[in-house]
Design a protein around this motif. Structure first.
Motif, PDB file in Angstrom:
ATOM      1  N   LEU A 151      -3.084   6.142  -0.094  1.00  0.00           N
ATOM      2  CA  LEU A 151      -3.917   4.962   0.128  1.00  0.00           C
ATOM      3  C   LEU A 151      -3.659   3.860  -0.891  1.00  0.00           C
ATOM      4  CD1 LEU A 151      -7.313   6.557   1.236  1.00  0.00           C
ATOM      5  CD2 LEU A 151      -5.369   5.819   2.620  1.00  0.00           C
ATOM      6  N   ARG A 200      -2.290   1.934   7.616  1.00  0.00           N
ATOM      7  CA  ARG A 200      -1.518   2.931   6.881  1.00  0.00           C
ATOM      8  C   ARG A 200      -1.718   4.333   7.443  1.00  0.00           C
ATOM      9  NH1 ARG A 200       2.670   5.079   4.216  1.00  0.00           N
ATOM     10  NH2 ARG A 200       2.134   6.149   2.279  1.00  0.00           N
ATOM     11  N   THR A 201      -2.963   4.665   7.791  1.00  0.00           N
ATOM     12  CA  THR A 201      -3.271   6.003   8.294  1.00  0.00           C
ATOM     13  C   THR A 201      -3.085   6.118   9.802  1.00  0.00           C
ATOM     14  OG1 THR A 201      -5.617   5.434   8.518  1.00  0.00           O
ATOM     15  CG2 THR A 201      -4.929   6.454   6.439  1.00  0.00           C
ATOM     16  N   PRO A 218     -12.456  -1.349   0.538  1.00  0.00           N
ATOM     17  CA  PRO A 218     -11.489  -0.955   1.573  1.00  0.00           C
ATOM     18  C   PRO A 218     -11.209  -2.095   2.552  1.00  0.00           C
ATOM     19  CG  PRO A 218     -13.240   0.668   1.342  1.00  0.00           C
ATOM     20  CD  PRO A 218     -13.669  -0.532   0.566  1.00  0.00           C
ATOM     21  N   ILE A 249      -5.872   0.103   5.249  1.00  0.00           N
ATOM     22  CA  ILE A 249      -6.067   1.554   5.235  1.00  0.00           C
ATOM     23  C   ILE A 249      -5.961   2.122   6.648  1.00  0.00           C
ATOM     24  CG2 ILE A 249      -7.780   3.367   4.827  1.00  0.00           C
ATOM     25  CD1 ILE A 249      -8.649   1.821   2.338  1.00  0.00           C
ATOM     26  N   ALA A 276     -11.154   3.136   7.054  1.00  0.00           N
ATOM     27  CA  ALA A 276     -11.644   2.203   6.039  1.00  0.00           C
ATOM     28  C   ALA A 276     -13.162   2.092   6.079  1.00  0.00           C
ATOM     29  CB  ALA A 276     -10.997   0.829   6.229  1.00  0.00           C
ATOM     30  N   TYR A 312      -7.648   6.704  -7.681  1.00  0.00           N
ATOM     31  CA  TYR A 312      -8.272   7.323  -6.502  1.00  0.00           C
ATOM     32  C   TYR A 312      -8.372   8.826  -6.713  1.00  0.00           C
ATOM     33  CZ  TYR A 312      -9.779   7.781  -1.697  1.00  0.00           C
ATOM     34  OH  TYR A 312     -10.536   8.013  -0.572  1.00  0.00           O
ATOM     35  N   ILE A 367       0.823  -1.211   0.000  1.00  0.00           N
ATOM     36  CA  ILE A 367       0.000   0.000   0.000  1.00  0.00           C
ATOM     37  C   ILE A 367       0.861   1.267   0.000  1.00  0.00           C
ATOM     38  CG2 ILE A 367      -0.234   0.174   2.518  1.00  0.00           C
ATOM     39  CD1 ILE A 367      -3.166   1.016   2.053  1.00  0.00           C
TER      40      ILE A 367
END
Length: 223
Positions: free
Chosen positions: A87, A129-130, A122, A126, A136, A64, A27
């Motif tokens: 993302l 990652r965030t 999703p 996600i 998500a 995206y 990702i």
């Protein structure tokens, strides 16, 4: 037909362990300069950790909309990497969202010809990652997941190339409508079948929707 939209950035990445997690993912992607070959299997130099759910002919290229990041940042001020490329997308644009794009739409991009095959679903990566729980789920709830293309004709692409909309199937379903109906608890059987038969939809989605229509039929769903 939609007006041509320029690709602001092209991204690719390799499989690596996610920060703060023992699992691996691709990702994390970085901007690509110059031209890259896009084939039925995806963008040259790009990888996927789990080919069962990412990559392959039905998910060769992930798009995206950059517009979504502002909405995500407003909802999750503490989240990290909420900027184009953050993302796991391969291409970033402004001027195209799920409201404008339909399943089965065909575009010319650089030397390649590509077709919208399905929305992104999703997943947990996600939130990892965030570094923020719930991103998500918010993306899924509000239909902000972006979409995938299959590659009809291989060719080189680059940042700055324009997505030229060249064909739309009859009775096409927008990605926004697709997302809304999929999220409904008990949509009508007719609505589910319309999605299932959308021209250009990935066969895996068609099978899932046909199964859902059968379940609804056996459990008192409305026609």
């Amino acid at each position: 037909m939609n007006a041509p939209v320029a690709v602001d950035a092209l991204f690719a990445g390799q499989v690596a362990r996610l920060a703060g997690d023992s699992r691996s993912s691709a990702i994390v992607k970085t901007p690509v300069s110059g031209r890259r070959l896009l084939t039925a299997e995806g963008l040259a130099g790009d990888a996927q950790a789990d080919r069962r759910v990412h990559g392959g002919v039905g998910k060769a290229l992930h798009h995206y909309p950059a517009e979504h990041y502002a909405r995500l940042a407003a909802a999750f001020a503490e989240a990290r990497h909420l900027a184009p490329g953050g993302l796991g997308e391969n291409i970033s644009t402004r001027g195209m969202t799920e409201d404008d794009v339909c399943i089965g739409d065909i575009f010319r991009l650089g030397e390649a010809r590509i077709q919208v095959s399905q929305p992104r679903t999703p997943c947990w990566k996600i939130d990892t990652r965030t570094a923020c729980e719930g991103v998500a789920a918010f993306i899924a709830e509000h239909g902000l997941a972006g979409w995938y293309y299959r590659v009809l004709d291989a060719g080189e692409i680059a940042a700055g190339d324009r997505l030229e909309h060249i064909e739309r199937p009859a009775d096409a379903v927008t990605l926004a409508e697709f997302s809304r109906l999929v999220r409904q608890t008990r949509p009508s059987i007719a609505a589910v079948l319309r999605l299932a038969h959308a021209n250009g939809l990935d066969p895996n989605w068609t099978a899932k929707l046909m199964q859902r229509a059968e379940w609804l039929r056996n459990n008192g769903g409305s026609e």
